[in-house]
Design a protein around this motif. Structure first.
Motif, PDB file in Angstrom:
ATOM      1  N   ASP A 109      34.905  40.920  42.603  1.00 23.18           N
ATOM      2  CA  ASP A 109      35.629  39.663  42.823  1.00 23.18           C
ATOM      3  C   ASP A 109      35.156  38.586  41.856  1.00 23.18           C
ATOM      4  O   ASP A 109      35.960  37.835  41.303  1.00 23.18           O
ATOM      5  CB  ASP A 109      35.457  39.178  44.257  1.00 23.18           C
ATOM      6  CG  ASP A 109      36.305  39.948  45.252  1.00 23.18           C
ATOM      7  OD1 ASP A 109      37.124  40.790  44.837  1.00 23.18           O
ATOM      8  OD2 ASP A 109      36.153  39.696  46.468  1.00 23.18           O
ATOM      9  N   SER A 110      33.860  38.509  41.638  1.00 21.04           N
ATOM     10  CA  SER A 110      33.314  37.523  40.710  1.00 21.04           C
ATOM     11  C   SER A 110      33.908  37.707  39.313  1.00 21.04           C
ATOM     12  O   SER A 110      34.343  36.739  38.670  1.00 21.04           O
ATOM     13  CB  SER A 110      31.786  37.656  40.673  1.00 21.04           C
ATOM     14  OG  SER A 110      31.215  36.809  39.715  1.00 21.04           O
ATOM     15  N   ALA A 111      33.962  38.943  38.853  1.00 14.20           N
ATOM     16  CA  ALA A 111      34.548  39.224  37.533  1.00 14.20           C
ATOM     17  C   ALA A 111      36.048  38.921  37.531  1.00 14.20           C
ATOM     18  O   ALA A 111      36.574  38.358  36.567  1.00 14.20           O
ATOM     19  CB  ALA A 111      34.296  40.682  37.143  1.00 14.20           C
ATOM     20  N   ARG A 112      36.727  39.271  38.628  1.00 14.28           N
ATOM     21  CA  ARG A 112      38.165  38.977  38.725  1.00 14.28           C
ATOM     22  C   ARG A 112      38.410  37.474  38.705  1.00 14.28           C
ATOM     23  O   ARG A 112      39.322  36.993  38.028  1.00 14.28           O
ATOM     24  CB  ARG A 112      38.761  39.593  39.998  1.00 14.28           C
ATOM     25  CG  ARG A 112      40.243  39.262  40.191  1.00 14.28           C
ATOM     26  CD  ARG A 112      40.831  39.999  41.383  1.00 14.28           C
ATOM     27  NE  ARG A 112      40.071  39.861  42.610  1.00 14.28           N
ATOM     28  CZ  ARG A 112      40.173  38.842  43.460  1.00 14.28           C
ATOM     29  NH1 ARG A 112      40.998  37.845  43.225  1.00 14.28           N
ATOM     30  NH2 ARG A 112      39.443  38.819  44.559  1.00 14.28           N
ATOM     31  N   TYR A 113      37.600  36.711  39.431  1.00 15.77           N
ATOM     32  CA  TYR A 113      37.744  35.253  39.415  1.00 15.77           C
ATOM     33  C   TYR A 113      37.680  34.744  37.979  1.00 15.77           C
ATOM     34  O   TYR A 113      38.487  33.922  37.565  1.00 15.77           O
ATOM     35  CB  TYR A 113      36.645  34.564  40.217  1.00 15.77           C
ATOM     36  CG  TYR A 113      36.651  34.815  41.698  1.00 15.77           C
ATOM     37  CD1 TYR A 113      37.798  35.222  42.382  1.00 15.77           C
ATOM     38  CD2 TYR A 113      35.493  34.636  42.441  1.00 15.77           C
ATOM     39  CE1 TYR A 113      37.784  35.438  43.745  1.00 15.77           C
ATOM     40  CE2 TYR A 113      35.475  34.845  43.808  1.00 15.77           C
ATOM     41  CZ  TYR A 113      36.613  35.247  44.460  1.00 15.77           C
ATOM     42  OH  TYR A 113      36.586  35.459  45.808  1.00 15.77           O
ATOM     43  N   ALA A 114      36.704  35.225  37.227  1.00 18.01           N
ATOM     44  CA  ALA A 114      36.519  34.744  35.856  1.00 18.01           C
ATOM     45  C   ALA A 114      37.690  35.139  34.960  1.00 18.01           C
ATOM     46  O   ALA A 114      38.319  34.278  34.336  1.00 18.01           O
ATOM     47  CB  ALA A 114      35.205  35.274  35.287  1.00 18.01           C
ATOM     48  N   ILE A 115      37.990  36.412  34.898  1.00 20.83           N
ATOM     49  CA  ILE A 115      38.974  36.916  33.930  1.00 20.83           C
ATOM     50  C   ILE A 115      40.391  36.476  34.292  1.00 20.83           C
ATOM     51  O   ILE A 115      41.121  35.955  33.450  1.00 20.83           O
ATOM     52  CB  ILE A 115      38.869  38.451  33.813  1.00 20.83           C
ATOM     53  CG1 ILE A 115      37.495  38.839  33.243  1.00 20.83           C
ATOM     54  CG2 ILE A 115      40.005  39.005  32.946  1.00 20.83           C
ATOM     55  CD1 ILE A 115      37.163  40.321  33.351  1.00 20.83           C
ATOM     56  N   TYR A 116      40.783  36.650  35.541  1.00 22.19           N
ATOM     57  CA  TYR A 116      42.156  36.320  35.940  1.00 22.19           C
ATOM     58  C   TYR A 116      42.383  34.805  35.970  1.00 22.19           C
ATOM     59  O   TYR A 116      43.414  34.324  35.491  1.00 22.19           O
ATOM     60  CB  TYR A 116      42.441  36.935  37.308  1.00 22.19           C
ATOM     61  CG  TYR A 116      43.871  36.751  37.778  1.00 22.19           C
ATOM     62  CD1 TYR A 116      44.934  37.310  37.072  1.00 22.19           C
ATOM     63  CD2 TYR A 116      44.150  36.039  38.932  1.00 22.19           C
ATOM     64  CE1 TYR A 116      46.249  37.152  37.511  1.00 22.19           C
ATOM     65  CE2 TYR A 116      45.453  35.879  39.375  1.00 22.19           C
ATOM     66  CZ  TYR A 116      46.499  36.436  38.659  1.00 22.19           C
ATOM     67  OH  TYR A 116      47.795  36.274  39.097  1.00 22.19           O
TER      68      TYR A 116
END
Length: 169
Positions: free
Chosen positions: A155-162
């Motif tokens: 989720d942390s990576a998704r928050y950043a990239i998306y």
């Protein structure tokens, strides 16, 4: 499995267009997940896990990020907790609310699945999550919903990239 990212040896030093960050607040029981993401010149991404610890406050989050090279020109996308974002800003880290709302989880996951994303060897909890984070199944068939477990660093990576993509960058 939701994602099938490849492991690489280390966080890149060359051919990086920009660095962005993601934070999924964990509070007491769940881990606070912090990721540093290299947006590469070729359009790919490299994710590195920086924290996977429960019960850490904004001052520790800010310290971890500064130790890993955070500067105020870099975007930081956080889970929606106005108080935690406010406290993070008091520590000198400019946190922004991540892209959320109806359909944002599925849309974000589908966006990330279209991208080439790698993670660093030191990201051992991310590797564990990637091996456990799955779609909900009904009668042996995947649905369009993800299990709400083993997803903190994802989720942390998704928050950043998306979120970064949707802010017109």
């Amino acid at each position: 499995l939701v994602y099938s990212w490849a492991e690489i040896e280390e966080f890149p030093k060359n051919d990086v267009r920009e660095i962005i960050w993601g934070i999924d607040w964990g509070y007491t029981n769940d881990p606070t997940a912090i990721t540093k993401v290299a947006c590469m010149n070729d359009g790919t991404f490299v994710v590195e896990e920086l924290s996977y610890s429960p019960n850490i406050d904004s001052s520790i989050v800010a310290q971890i990020m500064r130790e890993q090279g955070y500067n105020s020109e870099q975007s930081v996308y956080c889970d929606h907790d106005k108080e935690m974002i406010y406290k993070l800003r008091l520590e000198g880290v400019i946190g922004l609310p991540a892209e959320k709302g109806a359909g944002s989880i599925l849309n974000g996951v589908l966006y990330l699945k279209q991208k080439t994303i790698r993670y660093t060897k030191v990201s051992r909890n991310l590797k564990m999550e990637l091996g456990k984070y799955r779609f909900v199944e009904i009668n042996g068939e995947n649905t369009n919903k993800m299990m709400d477990e083993w997803n903190h660093l994802c989720d942390s990576a998704r928050y950043a990239i998306y979120s970064h993509r949707n802010r017109g960058r």
